[in-house]
Design a protein around this motif. Structure first.
Motif, PDB file in Angstrom:
ATOM      1  N   CYS A  18       0.961  -1.167   0.063  1.00  0.00           N
ATOM      2  CA  CYS A  18       0.002   0.210  -0.023  1.00  0.00           C
ATOM      3  C   CYS A  18       0.790   1.083  -0.050  1.00  0.00           C
ATOM      4  O   CYS A  18       0.824   2.099  -0.897  1.00  0.00           O
ATOM      5  CB  CYS A  18      -0.957   0.031   1.237  1.00  0.00           C
ATOM      6  SG  CYS A  18      -2.096   1.382   1.392  1.00  0.00           S
ATOM      7  N   ARG A  43       3.631  -2.016  -7.615  1.00  0.00           N
ATOM      8  CA  ARG A  43       3.284  -0.616  -7.131  1.00  0.00           C
ATOM      9  C   ARG A  43       3.732  -0.368  -5.620  1.00  0.00           C
ATOM     10  O   ARG A  43       3.820  -1.265  -4.859  1.00  0.00           O
ATOM     11  CB  ARG A  43       1.630  -0.825  -6.933  1.00  0.00           C
ATOM     12  CG  ARG A  43       1.117  -1.966  -5.998  1.00  0.00           C
ATOM     13  CD  ARG A  43      -0.362  -1.478  -5.415  1.00  0.00           C
ATOM     14  NE  ARG A  43      -0.108  -0.494  -4.213  1.00  0.00           N
ATOM     15  CZ  ARG A  43      -0.930   0.293  -3.809  1.00  0.00           C
ATOM     16  NH1 ARG A  43      -2.246   0.205  -4.601  1.00  0.00           N
ATOM     17  NH2 ARG A  43      -0.755   1.065  -3.047  1.00  0.00           N
ATOM     18  N   LYS A  48       0.259   9.623   0.225  1.00  0.00           N
ATOM     19  CA  LYS A  48      -1.021   8.803   0.361  1.00  0.00           C
ATOM     20  C   LYS A  48      -2.075   9.827   0.992  1.00  0.00           C
ATOM     21  O   LYS A  48      -2.172  10.463   1.831  1.00  0.00           O
ATOM     22  CB  LYS A  48      -0.806   7.726   1.736  1.00  0.00           C
ATOM     23  CG  LYS A  48       0.228   6.906   1.244  1.00  0.00           C
ATOM     24  CD  LYS A  48      -0.078   5.904   0.469  1.00  0.00           C
ATOM     25  CE  LYS A  48      -1.097   5.273   0.663  1.00  0.00           C
ATOM     26  NZ  LYS A  48      -1.453   4.221  -0.444  1.00  0.00           N
ATOM     27  N   GLU A  81       0.948   6.100  -7.196  1.00  0.00           N
ATOM     28  CA  GLU A  81      -0.214   7.112  -7.221  1.00  0.00           C
ATOM     29  C   GLU A  81       0.549   8.690  -7.198  1.00  0.00           C
ATOM     30  O   GLU A  81       1.323   8.998  -6.613  1.00  0.00           O
ATOM     31  CB  GLU A  81      -1.170   7.028  -6.117  1.00  0.00           C
ATOM     32  CG  GLU A  81      -2.035   8.077  -5.895  1.00  0.00           C
ATOM     33  CD  GLU A  81      -3.140   7.802  -4.919  1.00  0.00           C
ATOM     34  OE1 GLU A  81      -2.996   6.637  -4.161  1.00  0.00           O
ATOM     35  OE2 GLU A  81      -3.910   8.575  -4.555  1.00  0.00           O
ATOM     36  N   TRP A 100      -0.848   6.385 -11.360  1.00  0.00           N
ATOM     37  CA  TRP A 100      -2.187   6.097 -11.261  1.00  0.00           C
ATOM     38  C   TRP A 100      -2.780   7.155 -10.540  1.00  0.00           C
ATOM     39  O   TRP A 100      -2.298   7.952  -9.601  1.00  0.00           O
ATOM     40  CB  TRP A 100      -2.719   4.649 -10.631  1.00  0.00           C
ATOM     41  CG  TRP A 100      -2.664   4.408  -9.254  1.00  0.00           C
ATOM     42  CD1 TRP A 100      -3.802   4.854  -8.438  1.00  0.00           C
ATOM     43  CD2 TRP A 100      -1.722   3.886  -8.414  1.00  0.00           C
ATOM     44  NE1 TRP A 100      -3.510   4.690  -7.272  1.00  0.00           N
ATOM     45  CE2 TRP A 100      -2.297   4.030  -7.062  1.00  0.00           C
ATOM     46  CE3 TRP A 100      -0.525   3.177  -8.609  1.00  0.00           C
ATOM     47  CZ2 TRP A 100      -1.499   3.236  -5.961  1.00  0.00           C
ATOM     48  CZ3 TRP A 100       0.092   2.733  -7.516  1.00  0.00           C
ATOM     49  CH2 TRP A 100      -0.226   2.660  -6.167  1.00  0.00           C
ATOM     50  N   GLY A 102      -5.632   8.313  -8.087  1.00  0.00           N
ATOM     51  CA  GLY A 102      -6.189   7.536  -6.768  1.00  0.00           C
ATOM     52  C   GLY A 102      -7.750   7.978  -6.640  1.00  0.00           C
ATOM     53  O   GLY A 102      -8.195   9.159  -7.360  1.00  0.00           O
ATOM     54  N   ALA A 103      -8.475   7.125  -5.771  1.00  0.00           N
ATOM     55  CA  ALA A 103     -10.137   7.492  -5.959  1.00  0.00           C
ATOM     56  C   ALA A 103     -10.287   8.936  -5.357  1.00  0.00           C
ATOM     57  O   ALA A 103     -11.449   9.180  -5.565  1.00  0.00           O
ATOM     58  CB  ALA A 103     -10.825   6.269  -4.809  1.00  0.00           C
ATOM     59  N   ARG A 104      -9.633   9.285  -4.469  1.00  0.00           N
ATOM     60  CA  ARG A 104      -9.882  10.600  -3.979  1.00  0.00           C
ATOM     61  C   ARG A 104      -9.541  11.852  -4.602  1.00  0.00           C
ATOM     62  O   ARG A 104      -9.825  12.805  -4.537  1.00  0.00           O
ATOM     63  CB  ARG A 104      -9.300  10.891  -2.544  1.00  0.00           C
ATOM     64  CG  ARG A 104      -9.955   9.996  -1.496  1.00  0.00           C
ATOM     65  CD  ARG A 104      -9.101   9.587  -0.060  1.00  0.00           C
ATOM     66  NE  ARG A 104      -9.345   8.618   0.609  1.00  0.00           N
ATOM     67  CZ  ARG A 104      -9.213   7.227   0.215  1.00  0.00           C
ATOM     68  NH1 ARG A 104      -8.458   7.035  -0.805  1.00  0.00           N
ATOM     69  NH2 ARG A 104      -9.554   6.185   1.051  1.00  0.00           N
ATOM     70  N   LYS A 129      -8.442   5.246 -11.041  1.00  0.00           N
ATOM     71  CA  LYS A 129      -9.214   4.402 -10.105  1.00  0.00           C
ATOM     72  C   LYS A 129     -10.609   5.174 -10.207  1.00  0.00           C
ATOM     73  O   LYS A 129     -10.832   6.256 -10.528  1.00  0.00           O
ATOM     74  CB  LYS A 129      -8.593   4.700  -8.913  1.00  0.00           C
ATOM     75  CG  LYS A 129      -7.302   3.784  -8.494  1.00  0.00           C
ATOM     76  CD  LYS A 129      -7.079   3.593  -6.922  1.00  0.00           C
ATOM     77  CE  LYS A 129      -6.377   2.264  -6.737  1.00  0.00           C
ATOM     78  NZ  LYS A 129      -6.308   1.762  -5.509  1.00  0.00           N
ATOM     79  N   ARG A 161     -12.130   0.105  -7.951  1.00  0.00           N
ATOM     80  CA  ARG A 161     -11.679  -0.291  -6.568  1.00  0.00           C
ATOM     81  C   ARG A 161     -12.919  -0.227  -5.364  1.00  0.00           C
ATOM     82  O   ARG A 161     -12.540  -0.229  -4.269  1.00  0.00           O
ATOM     83  CB  ARG A 161     -10.652   0.738  -5.706  1.00  0.00           C
ATOM     84  CG  ARG A 161     -10.812   2.062  -6.385  1.00  0.00           C
ATOM     85  CD  ARG A 161     -11.397   2.750  -5.347  1.00  0.00           C
ATOM     86  NE  ARG A 161     -10.938   3.346  -4.146  1.00  0.00           N
ATOM     87  CZ  ARG A 161     -11.587   3.671  -2.878  1.00  0.00           C
ATOM     88  NH1 ARG A 161     -12.798   3.858  -2.795  1.00  0.00           N
ATOM     89  NH2 ARG A 161     -10.765   3.784  -1.858  1.00  0.00           N
ATOM     90  N   ASP A 195      -9.024  -4.083  -8.211  1.00  0.00           N
ATOM     91  CA  ASP A 195      -8.272  -3.868  -7.005  1.00  0.00           C
ATOM     92  C   ASP A 195      -9.162  -4.598  -5.621  1.00  0.00           C
ATOM     93  O   ASP A 195     -10.031  -3.837  -5.245  1.00  0.00           O
ATOM     94  CB  ASP A 195      -7.969  -2.142  -6.885  1.00  0.00           C
ATOM     95  CG  ASP A 195      -7.543  -1.956  -5.516  1.00  0.00           C
ATOM     96  OD1 ASP A 195      -7.254  -2.817  -4.759  1.00  0.00           O
ATOM     97  OD2 ASP A 195      -7.049  -0.985  -5.210  1.00  0.00           O
ATOM     98  N   HIS A 198      -8.925  -2.834  -1.964  1.00  0.00           N
ATOM     99  CA  HIS A 198      -9.370  -1.741  -1.687  1.00  0.00           C
ATOM    100  C   HIS A 198     -11.066  -2.241  -1.323  1.00  0.00           C
ATOM    101  O   HIS A 198     -11.723  -1.280  -0.904  1.00  0.00           O
ATOM    102  CB  HIS A 198      -9.086  -0.360  -2.253  1.00  0.00           C
ATOM    103  CG  HIS A 198      -7.915  -0.046  -1.881  1.00  0.00           C
ATOM    104  ND1 HIS A 198      -6.564  -0.287  -2.463  1.00  0.00           N
ATOM    105  CD2 HIS A 198      -7.157   0.415  -0.860  1.00  0.00           C
ATOM    106  CE1 HIS A 198      -5.721  -0.032  -1.994  1.00  0.00           C
ATOM    107  NE2 HIS A 198      -6.003   0.861  -1.122  1.00  0.00           N
ATOM    108  N   GLU A 224      -2.374  -5.581  -3.058  1.00  0.00           N
ATOM    109  CA  GLU A 224      -1.342  -4.850  -1.973  1.00  0.00           C
ATOM    110  C   GLU A 224      -0.824  -5.876  -1.248  1.00  0.00           C
ATOM    111  O   GLU A 224      -1.420  -7.172  -0.863  1.00  0.00           O
ATOM    112  CB  GLU A 224      -2.221  -3.904  -0.994  1.00  0.00           C
ATOM    113  CG  GLU A 224      -2.631  -2.717  -1.560  1.00  0.00           C
ATOM    114  CD  GLU A 224      -3.236  -1.684  -0.780  1.00  0.00           C
ATOM    115  OE1 GLU A 224      -3.137  -0.516  -0.993  1.00  0.00           O
ATOM    116  OE2 GLU A 224      -3.449  -2.092   0.418  1.00  0.00           O
TER     117      GLU A 224
HETATM  118  C1  PEP Z   1      -4.149   2.864  -2.752  1.00  0.00           C
HETATM  119  O1  PEP Z   1      -4.196   2.114  -3.954  1.00  0.00           O
HETATM  120  O2  PEP Z   1      -3.003   2.531  -1.923  1.00  0.00           O
HETATM  121  C2  PEP Z   1      -4.962   3.805  -2.467  1.00  0.00           C
HETATM  122  C3  PEP Z   1      -4.910   4.659  -1.776  1.00  0.00           C
HETATM  123  O3  PEP Z   1      -6.395   3.422  -3.005  1.00  0.00           O
HETATM  124  P1  PEP Z   1      -7.642   4.368  -3.307  1.00  0.00           P
HETATM  125  O4  PEP Z   1      -7.227   5.314  -4.175  1.00  0.00           O
HETATM  126  O5  PEP Z   1      -8.445   3.383  -4.408  1.00  0.00           O
HETATM  127  O6  PEP Z   1      -8.204   4.498  -2.086  1.00  0.00           O
END
Ligand code: PEP
Ligand code: MN
Length: 355
Positions: A18, A43, A48, A81, A100, A102-104, A129, A161, A195, A198, A224
């Motif tokens: 992660c 990855r 983060k 990410e 990549w 990320g989802a946020r 994502k 994810r 994924d 997640h 992960e």
């Molecule tokens: C990740 O891949 O570690 C991550 C933070 O994923 P996500 O953006 O899907 O929450």
């Protein structure tokens, strides 16, 4: 930079921690993963974006040389990410092959555009994502921003994810498979990767979700893995040791897109014929049901009665959900179908009411 091809192999298997935490943890995890022979891309999270402040927010640029070292030792490409133009530049400086979103970050068009501008022309591949919220247009919009900047669809990928939903479900993030399937039909040229880490949030549940993705003909997985999951600074419950990753990756059965033996073709044709016939009966019945709803609308109109009769509707839902459970249909499905029928029925009545 020698450019990596997202479609060179199916399934495309991406694995790694992660978060990169220390040089030793990063390099040991990645070397052990490479030794399984079941990883195509490594990855790690360097930056983060966390839901809560105070959670581990990533080691930052200091971790990039560790990744470069792992790449040198294993010969495998790297995925990281990114959330800003600066991240893109720094990752590319250290030879990262795949960036990549990320989802946020996918939820924010400004950030997505900034990343697309910064990555343009670099040769890096981009994985997007799904956004944390179940908003398919936002996910599609992010892909379209990269396409507009000149990225070829073959150089883009989708990572499914799962989506946040209110309340505690079985998984950390609800898969809502139908949304990923819809994305695949909107972008048939773009690889879609699941994924399961997640989605599930729990290593015990990884297999069932990963296998479902393989059954749905996904192009690959992102999983992960941490050399010592119990000590991981983020997502400890969902990470696998490299040895457990190997067991998982070996266990998954990847399906073929099709088969050419005549028994298969005949059986499929016969069963599809039956499905088509049932569908046509089903929709003819729906049409009849709506006609009756229109008559009800007329009767209500002539008597100046409101369309929505909640008691009547609640009793239908109760009757169906308790009475037809023996048919092997889930409560969720029955409720969803009823909800769609009810909405359509109200629209028909409404039209008649106001004629
Ligand atoms: C990740 O891949 O570690 C991550 C933070 O994923 P996500 O953006 O899907 O929450
Ligand atoms: Mn994670």
């Amino acid at each position: 930079m020698k450019s990596f091809d997202l479609h060179a192999k199916r399934p495309l298997l991406i694995a790694g921690p992660c978060s990169a935490e220390t040089e030793q943890q990063t390099v040991e995890t990645m070397v052990a993963l490479a030794k399984t022979g079941l990883v195509d891309v490594l990855r790690a999270g360097i930056w983060k974006p966390r839901t809560n402040p105070g959670s581990f927010e990533g080691i930052g640029v200091k971790g990039l040389p560790w990744l470069a070292r792992a790449k040198e030792l294993t010969g495998l490409p790297l995925a990281v990410e990114v959330a800003t133009a600066k991240h893109v530049e720094q990752a590319l400086d250290f030879g990262v092959d795949i960036l990549w979103v990320g989802a946020r970050t996918t939820v924010n068009p400004f950030s997505v555009q900034e990343i697309a501008n910064a990555a343009k022309g670099s040769g890096a591949k981009i994985l997007v994502k799904n956004p944390v919220s179940p908003d398919i247009d936002l996910w599609a919009g992010a892909i379209n921003r990269f396409v507009k900047m000149g990225f070829d669809e073959r150089d883009l990928g989708l990572i499914h994810r799962g989506f946040s939903s209110f309340g505690r479900g079985e998984y950390r993030n609800a898969p809502m498979w139908h949304l990923a399937i819809e994305m695949r039909s909107r972008f048939p040229q773009i690889a879609i990767i699941c994924d399961p880490s997640h989605i599930t949030g729990k290593r015990e549940l990884l297999y069932e979700v990963a296998q479902k993705a393989a059954d749905l003909y996904y192009d690959g997985l992102m999983v992960e893995s941490h050399i010592d999951p119990s000590c991981a600074l983020s997502d400890a419950a969902q990470q696998l040791t490299p040895a457990d990753y190997q067991t998982l990756a070996q266990r998954i059965l990847w399906r073929r897109k099709s088969a050419d033996n005549p028994e298969y073709i005949n059986a499929l044709e016969r069963l599809r014929g039956q499905i088509d016939e049932i569908d046509s009966e089903l929709f003819a019945l729906m049409g009849r049901r709506m006609k009756i709803a229109e008559h009800i609308g007329e009767v209500k109109r002539d008597n100046n009665v409101a369309i929505l009769q909640s008691d009547r509707w609640n009793s239908i839902v109760d009757k169906v959900v308790s009475g037809y459970s023996g048919l092997g249909l889930s409560d969720e499905f029955l409720r969803r179908v009823l909800d769609a029928i009810h909405t359509e029925s109200i629209n028909h009545q409404n039209r008649v009411m106001n004629k």
